[in-house]
Motif scaffolding. Structure first.
Motif, PDB file in Angstrom:
ATOM      1  N   GLU A   1      -3.733 -12.646  -6.488  1.00  0.00           N
ATOM      2  CA  GLU A   1      -2.422 -13.283  -6.557  1.00  0.00           C
ATOM      3  C   GLU A   1      -1.378 -12.391  -7.245  1.00  0.00           C
ATOM      4  O   GLU A   1      -0.313 -12.157  -6.689  1.00  0.00           O
ATOM      5  N   PRO A   2      -1.637 -11.873  -8.457  1.00  0.00           N
ATOM      6  CA  PRO A   2      -0.614 -11.014  -9.078  1.00  0.00           C
ATOM      7  C   PRO A   2      -0.396  -9.702  -8.338  1.00  0.00           C
ATOM      8  O   PRO A   2       0.731  -9.209  -8.270  1.00  0.00           O
ATOM      9  N   VAL A   3      -1.462  -9.118  -7.793  1.00  0.00           N
ATOM     10  CA  VAL A   3      -1.299  -7.870  -7.051  1.00  0.00           C
ATOM     11  C   VAL A   3      -0.447  -8.096  -5.810  1.00  0.00           C
ATOM     12  O   VAL A   3       0.452  -7.308  -5.495  1.00  0.00           O
ATOM     13  N   ARG A   4      -0.688  -9.203  -5.098  1.00  0.00           N
ATOM     14  CA  ARG A   4       0.118  -9.517  -3.917  1.00  0.00           C
ATOM     15  C   ARG A   4       1.595  -9.703  -4.302  1.00  0.00           C
ATOM     16  O   ARG A   4       2.493  -9.196  -3.640  1.00  0.00           O
ATOM     17  N   GLY A   5       1.836 -10.420  -5.393  1.00  0.00           N
ATOM     18  CA  GLY A   5       3.215 -10.672  -5.798  1.00  0.00           C
ATOM     19  C   GLY A   5       3.929  -9.424  -6.271  1.00  0.00           C
ATOM     20  O   GLY A   5       5.113  -9.212  -5.956  1.00  0.00           O
ATOM     21  N   LEU A   6       3.229  -8.581  -7.013  1.00  0.00           N
ATOM     22  CA  LEU A   6       3.864  -7.383  -7.568  1.00  0.00           C
ATOM     23  C   LEU A   6       4.019  -6.269  -6.538  1.00  0.00           C
ATOM     24  O   LEU A   6       4.898  -5.400  -6.696  1.00  0.00           O
ATOM     25  N   LEU A   7       3.195  -6.258  -5.512  1.00  0.00           N
ATOM     26  CA  LEU A   7       3.274  -5.215  -4.487  1.00  0.00           C
ATOM     27  C   LEU A   7       4.123  -5.640  -3.289  1.00  0.00           C
ATOM     28  O   LEU A   7       4.091  -4.975  -2.253  1.00  0.00           O
ATOM     29  N   CYS A   8       4.860  -6.706  -3.441  1.00  0.00           N
ATOM     30  CA  CYS A   8       5.776  -7.121  -2.376  1.00  0.00           C
ATOM     31  C   CYS A   8       6.802  -6.019  -2.133  1.00  0.00           C
ATOM     32  O   CYS A   8       7.454  -5.541  -3.072  1.00  0.00           O
ATOM     33  N   ASP A   9       6.965  -5.603  -0.893  1.00  0.00           N
ATOM     34  CA  ASP A   9       7.865  -4.494  -0.584  1.00  0.00           C
ATOM     35  C   ASP A   9       9.333  -4.879  -0.640  1.00  0.00           C
ATOM     36  O   ASP A   9      10.198  -4.001  -0.701  1.00  0.00           O
ATOM     37  N   ASP A  10       9.626  -6.149  -0.612  1.00  0.00           N
ATOM     38  CA  ASP A  10      11.009  -6.616  -0.743  1.00  0.00           C
ATOM     39  C   ASP A  10      11.292  -6.864  -2.223  1.00  0.00           C
ATOM     40  O   ASP A  10      10.744  -7.788  -2.815  1.00  0.00           O
ATOM     41  N   PRO A  11      12.155  -6.053  -2.854  1.00  0.00           N
ATOM     42  CA  PRO A  11      12.404  -6.233  -4.295  1.00  0.00           C
ATOM     43  C   PRO A  11      12.901  -7.625  -4.645  1.00  0.00           C
ATOM     44  O   PRO A  11      12.620  -8.127  -5.737  1.00  0.00           O
TER      45      PRO A  11
END
Length: 713
Positions: free
Chosen positions: A294-304
């Motif tokens: 969950e945190p990795v998915r949220g932090l690696l979102c390509d849209d700032p």
């Protein structure tokens, strides 16, 4: 834990034995990705003394034969050090690479400050480093109590996945919060730059972030989709969102036990992230622990705009559910756009393909193939319209068609990837990284031409024009870059790429050959460095060259545009010499030191043209007599005042005007006398004749009168 610590110590010691001492700036060959080198392993000028294999710099003793490669930062090497002011605690020194600029804001912010989650920067100094044979910046850090968080391909994760939230995320969030409050970014957040703060390994701290340009030492996989295609030196300062992205990749590396996508090369990593998105690229190749997905998915979102921030991280730490991040992969076209035999399905990947195949990208742009692909394949009418406008401007271009075609390709890349770097014929740098890229090119033999081409063709302005919405960061960047094109187009001293370099990179040391070895970063360090250079200066050389003039123009608070204007014409020796003496005098007046005997004698030898400003021979002789006396006192201000005394100059000018008038009047009289000689002779002859006629007439009358009287009597 004990076994892990023992393994770490053995690894460090073996690394120290294998790695030679860096003996040249740049560490010899410059790696293509400086981060690969990292994985293998107070602002005042410091006093220096050497004894055996150790050197003393300020309050620290550095041991040259005790390398600490676990604290290396790219080409900047770390050595064991003792803090001579403290009996307890261990320190280490990071010797920065003098051909790579440091980050002054970070040094100022962190010096002498304790921040949980960030390694303590005890002090900094500019000092002579024997292996280099020159001065460089040295940073002194407190050695963390628990050693490095070792992450290697053959190691199991050193931190339990369930402890990562408290051991890693909490302290790193505190650091990023503090940096954000100061308006700066860390840009060195990664697993290999983490150290345990205490022997019990209950918290981690981040390592150095000040010795290299932002993002310079980061592995490419840690850079966002927007910044990863820039050259390492030009990745730019970024925002807190870039640090949060790096935090997400750090969690992924800690969870899987090795660097994500480590089996792929840089180009393959870029292609995979651009085609699938950052999170999907990692998830498709690595097995992430369930608790970190969950945190990795949220932090690696390509849209700032959609990327997790502190609120989402705090919610995750508290066990609360957060808004799920939607799929953020780029829109894919139904059919591909081909460049040089390779198919591209997204605009960002196409932009990168065009940058890599510069010449062959022109044909599909000119024939409208890319525009049609944007309209029909992606339904992106905004980009298609912008590309059509760029094509029309190409048709209006003048005689220089080749330059216009290059501009078209550069603009097309910006249209495709408006958040990415500026790319121009092999040059790739973010707008906020152009200065660091220029510094790297100049100091590593490429020269300033690539940067100059980008600025002269006004590519940054086009990049600014393609940004959407309002951004304070973009507004600040526009203010910084508004003068660059003017600077680069000026050929005289004080302008050119040199002025751009010191305007863009606050901690860039002066690259003049006269003072480069002294590592002059602050304006107050310039004259002491020139004082040293004066000891061996040639008779006919000037103490101000293009780099020094530009350095003074940017670092001195006083306006010296008048002096720079006077330096545009070196053939006018009087004004040229007065301008140089004036600049140096202002620097001494503002920043000292009071006594600069060597520099004063150097300047005194060059003052002969400036003395010519006086017309009076007596005054010139008196000034020539005074110059050696003032030079002995080492005061440039007095030397300048001697030739720039307004009262004396006005008096000299007034006397000169009077002398010129008197001379003119006397010369006129002489001319009149010489030019009117024949006329005067003719007049004298006529008057003589008249006088003779009168006299003869009178004589005749007297004679007749006398004869008449005699006849009567």
């Amino acid at each position: 834990m004990a076994e892990q610590a023992e393994d770490q110590e053995q690894e460090v010691s073996s690394g120290a034995a294998r790695e030679p001492v860096m003996d040249v700036p740049g560490g010899g060959a410059v790696p293509e990705n400086p981060a690969d080198e990292d994985e293998g392993s107070g602002a005042e000028v410091g006093e220096f003394s050497a004894s055996g294999k150790s050197v003393e710099v300020g309050n620290f003793r550095i041991f040259l034969d005790l390398r600490m490669p676990e604290f290396d930062m790219g080409s900047c090497k770390a050595y064991s050090a003792d803090n001579l002011r403290r009996d307890e605690g261990n320190a280490f020194a990071v010797v920065t690479d003098p051909v790579v600029p440091t980050r002054q804001n970070h040094i100022t912010f962190l010096s002498g400050m304790h921040m949980a989650g960030q390694i303590d920067l005890l002090d900094s100094a500019i000092a002579y480093w024997p292996p280099f044979g020159r001065n460089t910046m040295i940073l002194f850090y407190e050695k963390p109590g628990g050693g490095r968080v070792v992450v290697g391909d053959t190691k199991k994760p050193t931190i339990d996945e369930h402890d990562i939230a408290t051991v890693v995320v909490e302290p790193l969030m505190g650091v990023l919060h503090a940096f954000g409050d100061k308006g700066i970014t860390h840009r060195n957040v990664r697993a290999s730059n983490l150290f345990f703060a205490d022997p019990l390994r209950q918290k981690v701290v981040l390592g150095d972030c000040a010795s290299t340009p932002p993002g310079f030492a980061q592995p490419l996989v840690y850079e966002t989709a927007a910044r990863m295609s820039a050259d390492a030196a030009g990745r730019g300062v970024g925002t807190i969102a870039d640090d949060l992205y790096a935090l997400g990749m750090t969690l992924a590396e800690l969870g899987i036990g090795h660097r994500p996508l480590s089996k792929l090369n840089d180009q393959e990593i870029m292609d995979l992230k651009l085609s699938k998105g950052s999170f999907q690229a990692i998830a498709s190749q690595e097995k992430l622990p369930l608790v970190l997905i969950e945190p990795v998915r949220g932090l690696l979102c390509d849209d700032p705009a959609e990327r997790w921030g502190f609120n989402e991280l705090n919610a995750w730490l508290d066990g609360r559910r957060t808004k799920p991040v939607q799929s953020n992969t780029e829109k894919r076209a139904a059919r591909s756009q081909n460049i040089s035999g390779r198919d591209y399905y997204t605009v960002r990947s196409l932009a990168q393909g065009m940058a890599k195949n510069w010449v062959s990208s022109l044909a599909p742009l000119r024939d409208g193939t890319v525009e049609v692909w944007l309209r029909r394949g992606l339904g992106d009418n905004d980009r298609a319209k912008a590309l059509a406008d760029a094509m029309r401007q190409l048709q209006w271009a003048g005689a220089d068609k080749r330059a216009a075609e290059d501009i078209l390709v550069a603009r097309a890349i910006v249209i495709m990837d408006h958040d990415g770097p500026i790319r121009f014929k092999g040059f790739a740098a973010m707008v906020d990284g152009l200065g660091y890229m220029l510094s790297y090119d100049v100091q590593h033999g490429r020269g300033p031409q690539r940067f100059a081409d980008v600025i002269v063709r006004d590519i940054p302005s086009y990049w600014f024009g393609r940004q959407e919405g309002y951004s304070s960061e973009v507004q600040k960047l526009q203010q910084v870059y508004k003068n660059l094109r003017y600077y680069i187009q000026q050929q005289s001293a004080g302008y050119g790429y040199e002025r751009c370099l010191y305007a863009l990179v606050r901690n860039q040391h002066c690259l003049s050959q006269l003072v480069e070895q002294e590592y002059v970063v602050e304006i107050s360090q310039l004259l002491p460095a020139l004082e040293k250079a004066a000891e061996s200066a040639s008779e006919d050389s000037w103490p101000v060259d293009r780099h020094i003039a530009a350095f003074i123009a940017e670092r001195l608070e006083d306006d010296i545009e008048g002096q720079l204007l006077a330096m545009q014409n070196p053939s006018d020796e009087v004004e040229y010499s007065r301008a140089i003496i004036s600049m140096l005098a202002i620097v001494q007046w503002r920043h000292g030191p009071d006594n600069l005997q060597n520099l004063s004698h150097w300047v005194a030898r060059l003052m002969e043209p400036a003395i010519k400003v006086f017309h009076s021979k007596a005054r010139r002789e008196r000034v020539e007599t005074e110059i050696p006396k003032l030079a002995k006192r080492g005061n440039l201000v007095e030397l300048y005042n001697l030739i720039n005394d307004e009262q004396e100059r006005r008096k000299d000018q007034s006397e000169f005007v009077e002398a010129v008038a008197e001379y003119s009047e006397a010369e006129s009289e002489v001319f009149d006398l010489e030019s009117s000689g024949p006329a005067r002779l003719e007049l004298a002859e006529k008057v003589g004749q008249q006088a003779a006629a009168f006299a003869s007439t009178m004589i005749a009358l007297l004679t007749v009168s006398a004869l008449f009287l005699m006849h009567i009597f």
